[in-house]
Every structure is written in structure tokens, then in C-alpha cells.
Design an enzyme around this catalytic site. Structure first.
Site, PDB file in Angstrom:
ATOM      1  N   THR A 121     -34.515  52.888  -7.596  1.00  0.00           N
ATOM      2  CA  THR A 121     -34.537  51.416  -8.211  1.00  0.00           C
ATOM      3  C   THR A 121     -33.879  50.361  -7.176  1.00  0.00           C
ATOM      4  O   THR A 121     -32.756  50.765  -6.738  1.00  0.00           O
ATOM      5  CB  THR A 121     -33.747  51.485  -9.451  1.00  0.00           C
ATOM      6  OG1 THR A 121     -34.508  52.498 -10.419  1.00  0.00           O
ATOM      7  CG2 THR A 121     -33.727  50.126  -9.884  1.00  0.00           C
ATOM      8  N   PHE A 150     -39.689  55.671 -14.159  1.00  0.00           N
ATOM      9  CA  PHE A 150     -39.438  55.116 -15.603  1.00  0.00           C
ATOM     10  C   PHE A 150     -38.882  56.432 -16.382  1.00  0.00           C
ATOM     11  O   PHE A 150     -38.919  56.288 -17.498  1.00  0.00           O
ATOM     12  CB  PHE A 150     -40.452  54.493 -16.120  1.00  0.00           C
ATOM     13  CG  PHE A 150     -41.022  53.115 -15.559  1.00  0.00           C
ATOM     14  CD1 PHE A 150     -40.313  52.211 -15.861  1.00  0.00           C
ATOM     15  CD2 PHE A 150     -41.970  53.324 -14.686  1.00  0.00           C
ATOM     16  CE1 PHE A 150     -40.641  51.038 -15.032  1.00  0.00           C
ATOM     17  CE2 PHE A 150     -42.403  52.038 -13.889  1.00  0.00           C
ATOM     18  CZ  PHE A 150     -41.653  50.801 -14.139  1.00  0.00           C
ATOM     19  N   LYS A 202     -39.464  47.148 -12.635  1.00  0.00           N
ATOM     20  CA  LYS A 202     -38.384  48.059 -12.744  1.00  0.00           C
ATOM     21  C   LYS A 202     -37.222  47.689 -13.342  1.00  0.00           C
ATOM     22  O   LYS A 202     -36.761  47.955 -14.591  1.00  0.00           O
ATOM     23  CB  LYS A 202     -37.834  49.163 -11.589  1.00  0.00           C
ATOM     24  CG  LYS A 202     -36.978  50.012 -11.875  1.00  0.00           C
ATOM     25  CD  LYS A 202     -37.183  51.148 -12.847  1.00  0.00           C
ATOM     26  CE  LYS A 202     -35.890  51.664 -13.324  1.00  0.00           C
ATOM     27  NZ  LYS A 202     -36.348  53.015 -14.376  1.00  0.00           N
ATOM     28  N   PHE A 247     -36.493  52.089 -29.550  1.00  0.00           N
ATOM     29  CA  PHE A 247     -35.206  51.510 -28.962  1.00  0.00           C
ATOM     30  C   PHE A 247     -34.464  50.421 -29.693  1.00  0.00           C
ATOM     31  O   PHE A 247     -34.009  49.663 -29.434  1.00  0.00           O
ATOM     32  CB  PHE A 247     -35.380  50.727 -27.505  1.00  0.00           C
ATOM     33  CG  PHE A 247     -35.247  51.769 -26.556  1.00  0.00           C
ATOM     34  CD1 PHE A 247     -36.359  53.083 -26.486  1.00  0.00           C
ATOM     35  CD2 PHE A 247     -34.252  51.908 -25.617  1.00  0.00           C
ATOM     36  CE1 PHE A 247     -36.049  54.111 -25.560  1.00  0.00           C
ATOM     37  CE2 PHE A 247     -34.165  52.877 -24.515  1.00  0.00           C
ATOM     38  CZ  PHE A 247     -34.989  53.876 -24.496  1.00  0.00           C
ATOM     39  N   ALA A 250     -29.485  51.786 -33.571  1.00  0.00           N
ATOM     40  CA  ALA A 250     -28.200  50.982 -33.388  1.00  0.00           C
ATOM     41  C   ALA A 250     -27.205  52.366 -33.254  1.00  0.00           C
ATOM     42  O   ALA A 250     -27.280  53.339 -33.618  1.00  0.00           O
ATOM     43  CB  ALA A 250     -27.816  50.457 -34.900  1.00  0.00           C
ATOM     44  N   CYS A 258     -28.341  54.372 -15.575  1.00  0.00           N
ATOM     45  CA  CYS A 258     -29.356  53.224 -15.194  1.00  0.00           C
ATOM     46  C   CYS A 258     -29.157  52.045 -15.861  1.00  0.00           C
ATOM     47  O   CYS A 258     -28.932  50.978 -15.292  1.00  0.00           O
ATOM     48  CB  CYS A 258     -30.899  53.549 -15.528  1.00  0.00           C
ATOM     49  SG  CYS A 258     -31.330  54.880 -14.397  1.00  0.00           S
ATOM     50  N   LYS A 261     -25.932  49.883 -14.747  1.00  0.00           N
ATOM     51  CA  LYS A 261     -25.819  49.455 -13.428  1.00  0.00           C
ATOM     52  C   LYS A 261     -26.971  48.496 -12.931  1.00  0.00           C
ATOM     53  O   LYS A 261     -26.842  47.475 -12.307  1.00  0.00           O
ATOM     54  CB  LYS A 261     -25.909  50.519 -12.435  1.00  0.00           C
ATOM     55  CG  LYS A 261     -27.411  51.294 -11.967  1.00  0.00           C
ATOM     56  CD  LYS A 261     -27.333  52.188 -10.855  1.00  0.00           C
ATOM     57  CE  LYS A 261     -28.365  53.016 -10.613  1.00  0.00           C
ATOM     58  NZ  LYS A 261     -29.744  52.328 -10.154  1.00  0.00           N
ATOM     59  N   LYS A 319     -25.984  60.877 -23.495  1.00  0.00           N
ATOM     60  CA  LYS A 319     -27.347  61.015 -24.420  1.00  0.00           C
ATOM     61  C   LYS A 319     -27.359  62.522 -24.553  1.00  0.00           C
ATOM     62  O   LYS A 319     -27.035  63.263 -23.663  1.00  0.00           O
ATOM     63  CB  LYS A 319     -28.568  60.310 -24.058  1.00  0.00           C
ATOM     64  CG  LYS A 319     -28.863  60.893 -22.713  1.00  0.00           C
ATOM     65  CD  LYS A 319     -30.348  60.092 -22.368  1.00  0.00           C
ATOM     66  CE  LYS A 319     -31.665  60.539 -23.337  1.00  0.00           C
ATOM     67  NZ  LYS A 319     -32.917  60.150 -22.786  1.00  0.00           N
ATOM     68  N   ARG A 326     -22.584  59.875 -16.525  1.00  0.00           N
ATOM     69  CA  ARG A 326     -22.283  58.646 -15.778  1.00  0.00           C
ATOM     70  C   ARG A 326     -22.287  57.614 -17.113  1.00  0.00           C
ATOM     71  O   ARG A 326     -23.463  57.536 -17.945  1.00  0.00           O
ATOM     72  CB  ARG A 326     -23.378  58.451 -14.890  1.00  0.00           C
ATOM     73  CG  ARG A 326     -23.043  59.028 -13.468  1.00  0.00           C
ATOM     74  CD  ARG A 326     -24.370  58.766 -12.690  1.00  0.00           C
ATOM     75  NE  ARG A 326     -25.507  59.642 -12.727  1.00  0.00           N
ATOM     76  CZ  ARG A 326     -26.678  59.863 -11.916  1.00  0.00           C
ATOM     77  NH1 ARG A 326     -26.547  59.093 -10.711  1.00  0.00           N
ATOM     78  NH2 ARG A 326     -27.470  60.579 -12.274  1.00  0.00           N
TER      79      ARG A 326
END
Ligand SMILES: NC(=O)c1ccc[n+]([C@@H]2O[C@H](COP(=O)([O-])OP(=O)(O)OC[C@H]3O[C@@H](n4cnc5c(N)ncnc54)[C@H](O)[C@@H]3O)[C@@H](O)[C@H]2O)c1
Ligand SMILES: O=c1ccn([C@@H]2O[C@H](COP(=O)(O)OP(=O)(O)O[C@H]3O[C@H](CO)[C@@H](O)[C@H](O)[C@H]3O)[C@@H](O)[C@H]2O)c(=O)[nH]1
Length: 439
Positions: A121, A150, A202, A247, A250, A258, A261, A319, A326
Site C-alpha cells: 500500500t 485487499f 486502496k 462492517f 460495534a 492497515c 496506518k 482480530k 499490530r
């Protein structure tokens, strides 16, 4: 086709392995020799479901190779992918040191005409910088193509084979055709555009997804104050096709390598052309507040102080299904709790070794949710691993004297929580238990 991939992180390794799986001969190159030795034997240096199986299969088929020598990797290549890191610098801009070094490596070692494919990216205009480095460093003809990635960590292999689209930004028919040929076996629609638009797609995609998350988190915080339930609100909103249901979960905000940053970088990219990206600044602010939410809630529960309290963190990775730490919320939460005098113990099914490198040294670690919870004053759920979602809430009444749970990922059903003698807080949903009833 013969393909070389520079950099074997989450993107480079998954890309290289997947391209070998669809029949290309791929050589993955990394500066880290230890990593290369491990990969040659079929071991993945990262945890990513399904990756090692494909690695061993394609190494055995003679289509997948690893080396730390650029010259060896580039020898036969028709296309060279750049998949090195573009981390955030102290001022929020993207650090292009690794990109420029990779471009120099290519200029130094190529001996035949190639297409250079930028998967990393990179800010709009960076592929021009790469092209200039190549033109200055070699007489060999090479064209740079932007091909942003992606995939999501934790489902990277699946995403590569089932992407919604592949984006290719190029300046010639010839390079565009080569990319079509490389990707044909995936049978995924290819969106062709120019290089700068591909670079922007992106950042715009990540910024939009981050905005969706911060938006629903703001709504969740309002639901908290007004007595609505954000899960129902998101479900009701999501049934509108124009909004979509994805997405809108909550929780305690976005982390990872990603979104944090790339949103910061886009703010900086905008300011370079005198554009104040106020919307995105707000998205970033909301996320910072959201990551710290569990600490505020737990402190509030204990009358303002957690000094001397034992607090168990369930899930440490940013996740589920990844060992990546990170920008994980666990970093902010553990630091704040420890600074406030709490004793903190963490549990993660996979990420513990990486967590030890970035969480406060004083943290303790448990080998199971049961061990972490034993004798805790409060539990905070930070990552919705299946193992954590499937816990019996009875565990908390069994292991804790006065069970208090802050569920930062809304893992449990409120009705189920109300059947147990626990105080249960979640995000944007009514609280359950003794304290909540009093409020
Ligand atoms: N992680 C993701 O889920 C994801 C998804 C989409 C896009 N991206 C983007 O892809 C890029 C790579 O991300 P990542 O998470 O895979 O990075 P990473 O930091 O995990 O891996 C980068 C690798 O490149 C190697 N490397 C650096 N310079 C090199 C050189 N000159 N020659 C050979 N090897 C070199 C490093 O040793 C390291 O193994 C970034 O720009 C990132 O923003 C990442
Ligand atoms: O509804 C949601 C969805 C996600 N998240 C959080 O957002 C972060 C990012 O999650 P996800 O997007 O699933 O993982 P990443 O691996 O970071 O993938 C994102 O970042 C990659 C790197 O650029 C892109 O390639 C992907 O398309 C993009 O989804 C995580 O902390 C999640 O917990 C939420 O809080 N709520």
C-alpha cells in the site's frame, strides 16, 4: 509464468503461495534468512489458516521456491511483485524506505525485461518514484503496475481466491494484458485503471471501511446513553442495500496493520495538497476513544479506580484467527490498566508469543480462559475468537467472586447473560446484572 515476490509478510507470502497454487512458478525473496530457511521447509512464519497446507503442496510440486538472494529470485522472472512493509512514521506518513530499497534491489539485479507489480500500500505517486529508481538504475526495460491488495488477515488465503475484484493500475496495454494473464485462473473480475487511481482506490477503501466502523461505534455510544441496542440498529440499517450489513459490528474499534496506518497516511497525503481531511481525522479520534472504552467502563464500575484489582484480558490479537498484534486494542488497554495500578493477566489462543513482545513486561499470561479468569475481579473480552465466544458464561460465576465482564466485542447474547449471576457490560447494548439494574 515465472514470478518473483519481494517480501514474505502477510501479503507477500500469501500472494506468492496463491500464485503458485494457480500454476505459476514463484520464487519468494526475503532479507530475513531465518525466515527463508523455515519457509523452504514448508513452515509459515505467520499464523494464517490454510497457508501452510498450500505451501507444502506447492513446494512439493516444484512451483514454489524461497531465497534470500534477489539475483537468484529475479533470474527468470516475467513479473516481480513488491510486497514489503510501508509502516507508519512518527508523523503519520507512510515510510517508503523498504519500497525504495526493493526498487533498488530490482534495478541492481534484473537481467531481462519485467513488469514490476506494486502490491504494497503506497501513497499516490509512489509508483512514479519506483519507476524513476528503476529508470535511473538499469537499462533493462521495466514497467511499474499498481496492484493493491485487499486481503484480510485471518482469512487471507480465502480472500485471495474469492476476492470481489482485482485492481490493476497500469500505463500500457501490454502490462495490463500480462496482469490479466497472471490472474486469469482466479476467475475474479479485474478492474483496470491508471496507476494513481489504483493507488488511491486502496487508501479510499480502507478509509471508508474505517469510517463505517467509527460511525457505528459512535452510534453504539449514543445507544448506550439512550437505551437503544446497537445490534438491532445495525441490523435494521444493514437491510438497506445502499448501506449494507458488513462492517457495522460495534466494539472497541479497529486495530491491525492497515486501518490505523492507512487512515493516518491518507490524512497526510491530503495535507500535502492543502486538503484538511476532517472527516477522516474524526474517524481516527473516535477509534482512539473506542480502544480505551473498556478501561473507562471498568474504572467506572469500580468507583473510579482499579488499583489492586486483578483484571483478565481474553483475546490479545487485533482480530481473531491471526497472531498479529499490530495496533491491537490490548496494547492500549493493558498499558492503561497497569498504569492505573491493576494486576493484568492475558490469554490468547495463538498470539501470546507476539503479545509478549509488545505488551507491558509486568503482564502475566495464562494458558486458558479458565486460568486467566481464576480469582479475577473483572474480565475484559478484547478479541472475538471462536473459543472465547463459545465459553459458557457459567465459567465466570465459577471462577470469580463477584463476576464483572466487559465484552468489547459483543460476543454473548443478552438473554443468555441475564441467566447468570454476573454484571455484564457490552458495547451499545443495555448492561445486564445487579449494577446495571440500579443505574
Ligand atoms: N497485512 C495485511 O493484511 C495487508 C493487506 C493489504 C495490504 N497490505 C500492505 O502490504 C504491504 C506489506 O504488508 P505486510 O503486512 O505483508 O508486511 P510485513 O511487514 O509483514 O512483511 C514485509 C516483509 O518484507 C521483507 N522485506 C523488507 N524489505 C525487503 C527487501 N528489500 N527485499 C526482500 N524482503 C524485504 C521483510 O523482511 C518482511 O518479511 C504493506 O504496504 C501493507 O500496508 C497489508
Ligand atoms: O464491523 C467491524 C469490522 C472490523 N472491525 C475491526 O476492524 C479491524 C480490521 O478488521 P479487518 O478489516 O477484518 O482485518 P484487516 O486484516 O485489518 O483487513 C483490512 O485491512 C487490510 C490491509 O489493508 C485490507 O487489505 C482489508 O481489505 C481490510 O479489511 C479489526 O480490529 C476488527 O476487529 C470492527 O471493529 N468492526
Amino acid at each position: 509464468m515465472n514470478i518473483a515476490v519481494v517480501g514474505t509478510g502477510y501479503v507477500g507470502l500469501v500472494t506468492g503461495v496463491s500464485l503458485s497454487e494457480i500454476g505459476h512458478t514463484v520464487t519468494c525473496i526475503d532479507l530475513d534468512r531465518q525466515k527463508v530457511d523455515k519457509m523452504k521447509q514448508g513452515f509459515s512464519p505467520i499464523y494464517e489458516p490454510g497457508l501452510e497446507e498450500l505451501m507444502t503442496k506447492n513446494i512439493a510440486a516444484g512451483r514454489l521456491f524461497f531465497t534470500s538472494q534477489h539475483s537468484e529470485g529475479f533470474k527468470e522472472a516475467d513479473a516481480i511483485y513488491i510486497a514489503v512493509g510501508t509502516p507508519e512514521r512518527f508523523d503519520g506518513t507512510a515510510d517508503l524506505t523498504y519500497i525504495k530499497a526493493a526498487a533498488n534491489d530490482i534495478a541492481e539485479h534484473i537481467t531481462k525485461q519485467v513488469v514490476v507489480v506494486t502490491k504494497s500500500t503506497v501513497p499516490v505517486g509512489t509508483n512514479d518514484v519506483i519507476q524513476n529508481i528503476l529508470s535511473a538504475g538499469t537499462d533493462v526495460e521495466c514497467e511499474v503496475v499498481s496492484n493493491p491488495e485487499f486481503l484480510r488477515e485471518g482469512s487471507a488465503v480465502h480472500d485471495t481466491f474469492h476476492g470481489d475484484r482485482i485492481v490493476v493500475g497500469s500505463s500500457s496495454e501490454k502490462a495490463a494484458k500480462l496482469m490479466d494473464d497472471i490472474y486469469a485462473p482466479f476467475n475474479i473480475p479485474i478492474f483496470h485503471t491508471n496507476v494513481k487511481s489504483a493507488e488511491m482506490i486502496k487508501y479510499a477503501s480502507n478509509a471508508f471501511l474505517a469510517t463505517k466502523i467509527s460511525f457505528i461505534n459512535e452510534i453504539a455510544n449514543l445507544c448506550d446513553s439512550l437505551g437503544a441496542n446497537v445490534e438491532d440498529v445495525a441490523a435494521g440499517m444493514g437491510q438497506d442495500d445502499r448501506i449494507g450489513s458488513k462492517f457495522l459490528n460495534a466494539g472497541i474499534g479497529y486495530g491491525g496493520s492497515c486501518f490505523p496506518k492507512d487512515t493516518s497516511a491518507l490524512v497526510q497525503i491530503a495535507s500535502n495538497v492543502d486538503h484538511e481531511f476532517n472527516l477522516l481525522r474524526a474517524v481516527i479520534d473516535v477509534n482512539a476513544h473506542q480502544q480505551a472504552l473498556p478501561v473507562h467502563k471498568i474504572k467506572e464500575h469500580f468507583g473510579g479506580s482499579v488499583r489492586g484489582k486483578k483484571i483478565a484480558l481474553l483475546g490479545l490479537a487485533f482480530k481473531p484467527n491471526t497472531d498479529d498484534m499490530r495496533e491491537a486494542a490490548s496494547i492500549v488497554v493493558s498499558q492503561e490498566l497497569i498504569l492505573s495500578g491493576a494486576e493484568v493477566v492475558g490469554y490468547d489462543p495463538i498470539a501470546t508469543e507476539n503479545a509478549k513482545k509488545v505488551l507491558p513486561e509486568i503482564m502475566e499470561y495464562a494458558d486458558s480462559p479458565e486460568e486467566a479468569t481464576e480469582g479475577a475481579d473483572a474480565v475484559i473480552i478484547l478479541t472475538e475468537w471462536d473459543e472465547i465466544k463459545q465459553l459458557d458464561l457459567g465459567l465466570f460465576t465459577e471462577k470469580m467472586l463477584e463476576p464483572v465482564v466487559f465484552d468489547g466485542r459483543n460476543c454473548f447474547d443478552l438473554k443468555d447473560a441475564s441467566k447468570h449471576n454476573i454484571v455484564y457490560y457490552s458495547v451499545g447494548r443495555p448492561s445486564v446484572g445487579k449494577v446495571a439494574e440500579k443505574v
